[in-house]
Design an enzyme around this catalytic site. Structure first.
Site, PDB file in Angstrom:
ATOM      1  N   ARG A 167      43.603  38.743  35.302  1.00 15.48           N
ATOM      2  CA  ARG A 167      42.451  39.093  36.139  1.00 15.48           C
ATOM      3  C   ARG A 167      41.323  39.711  35.297  1.00 15.48           C
ATOM      4  O   ARG A 167      40.154  39.506  35.586  1.00 15.48           O
ATOM      5  CB  ARG A 167      42.895  40.041  37.264  1.00 15.48           C
ATOM      6  CG  ARG A 167      42.023  39.954  38.506  1.00 15.48           C
ATOM      7  CD  ARG A 167      42.696  40.562  39.716  1.00 15.48           C
ATOM      8  NE  ARG A 167      43.124  39.535  40.634  1.00 15.48           N
ATOM      9  CZ  ARG A 167      42.336  39.000  41.574  1.00 15.48           C
ATOM     10  NH1 ARG A 167      41.100  39.384  41.713  1.00 15.48           N
ATOM     11  NH2 ARG A 167      42.812  38.074  42.372  1.00 15.48           N
ATOM     12  N   SER A 220      40.717  28.556  37.996  1.00 15.60           N
ATOM     13  CA  SER A 220      40.365  29.580  37.003  1.00 15.60           C
ATOM     14  C   SER A 220      41.622  30.203  36.420  1.00 15.60           C
ATOM     15  O   SER A 220      41.784  30.294  35.193  1.00 15.60           O
ATOM     16  CB  SER A 220      39.514  30.684  37.642  1.00 15.60           C
ATOM     17  OG  SER A 220      38.279  30.175  38.092  1.00 15.60           O
ATOM     18  N   HIS A 252      39.623  36.863  33.665  1.00 14.37           N
ATOM     19  CA  HIS A 252      38.813  36.197  34.678  1.00 14.37           C
ATOM     20  C   HIS A 252      37.453  36.879  34.842  1.00 14.37           C
ATOM     21  O   HIS A 252      36.428  36.230  35.059  1.00 14.37           O
ATOM     22  CB  HIS A 252      39.580  36.200  36.006  1.00 14.37           C
ATOM     23  CG  HIS A 252      38.868  35.543  37.141  1.00 14.37           C
ATOM     24  ND1 HIS A 252      38.411  36.238  38.230  1.00 14.37           N
ATOM     25  CD2 HIS A 252      38.514  34.257  37.344  1.00 14.37           C
ATOM     26  CE1 HIS A 252      37.821  35.401  39.059  1.00 14.37           C
ATOM     27  NE2 HIS A 252      37.870  34.193  38.555  1.00 14.37           N
TER      28      HIS A 252
END
Lengths: 206, 206
Positions: free
Chosen positions: A38, A15, A41
């Site tokens: 992040r 990812s 994500h």
């Protein structure tokens, strides 16, 4: 049935590799890029970067504040729920006062939303805190009023409320203030990317 | 400081009016449009509609299941945290088993993620349930396996995991199954829009 990857560590690795390959992170300082990865994500959108803005010291100050034990003040239970406690460097308190039984009456008396009224209960915690607004524009507006009234200065404010009424405006107002900040300009935002930003700041572990 | 609207009801009214004015809801059945509006409200993106897909009976069946007392099975605490309990028509249980102390060992034994392993603890609750997957693609893949193994058929599955590895594929697999479903195709998804979908299905109040 499609076969699928079951190894959590491998899923994370792939990812983050995909995000780094597809996102335009070149203009970001390394510590902001780590937070951006992040956040991307958490929302699945690599173009989030174009709406991201921050004051130069924001991420470093937030990291330092957390290491020094600062509380994380959240406007919504979903934000608090998304903060991974084991990533926090000093067993930091994660506080959301929205469910406090005094809030409905406070909101009525102050003529505002419960999300904004809940911040009255932050007054003695604001100084040096890490504020994470991931839902309500009125909470971010109220925070700026509290700071202007001298209620205490957070170390940094993550201003990432979402929506169609006041979200863009409240984030612009934060960016125009003299506080350390990180925002996602425009309508996008929300509890998941806000919690992800806290989780990134809390620990460098990917 | 920008002035701002403090009346929560007025903020909702304006938000939903903006969403209805700017979103292309024309092709959606009314009950799906109502769910879409609340999902858009949760993410700030009117173009979410283009990725939305559903089986014809999904929303009506989900409404009926909730009225009949079905539990809401969530893959993440943030999803469970976002479900507004007072909107639920039958004081329905909202269950997330990810934090169960048995899950880490289950994940190790089964060689999968904790999000997927947590579904082992849904086995006796699956039949007739409303499943809300708002985070982990592996949880959605595992759900489809459990159903194929005969563990029980949910009344409907909201498949809205987010991310870069398996999210799009798991949602496609759900849409290709014979289950009643609602999905957001592609990488977008997440706990906020998933909880918003449950909240819309649970009550017609805007």
């Amino acid at each position: 049935m499609t076969d699928y990857i079951r190894d959590g560590a491998e899923i994370y690795r792939l990812s983050f590799a995909t995000i780094r390959a597809e996102s335009d992170l070149g203009g970001l300082p390394p510590e902001v890029a780590r937070v951006a990865v992040r956040m991307i994500h958490a929302c699945g959108m690599t173009d989030l970067v174009r709406d991201l803005a921050w004051s130069p010291g924001a991420v470093v100050r937030a990291e330092r504040a957390l290491r020094a034990g600062a509380p994380v003040l959240c406007d919504a239970m979903m934000v608090a729920s998304g903060v991974t406690r084991r990533r926090l460097p000093a067993d930091n308190e994660v506080l959301c006062t929205l469910g406090d039984p005094r809030v409905p009456e406070l909101a009525e008396r102050l003529g505002t939303t419960r999300s904004a009224a809940a911040l009255e209960l932050w007054r003695d915690r604001l100084e040096g805190s890490v504020v994470a607004i991931g839902n309500a524009p009125t909470a971010l507006f109220r925070l700026l009023e509290l700071v202007a009234e001298g209620a205490g200065r957070p170390a940094v404010v993550l201003g990432i409320p979402v929506g169609f009424v006041g979200a863009a405006e409240s984030k612009q107002a934060l960016a125009d203030s003299d506080l350390e900040y990180l925002v996602v300009h425009g309508r996008r935002g929300g509890s998941a990317m806000t919690a992800a930003a806290i989780n990134a700041i809390a620990s460098e572990v990917e």
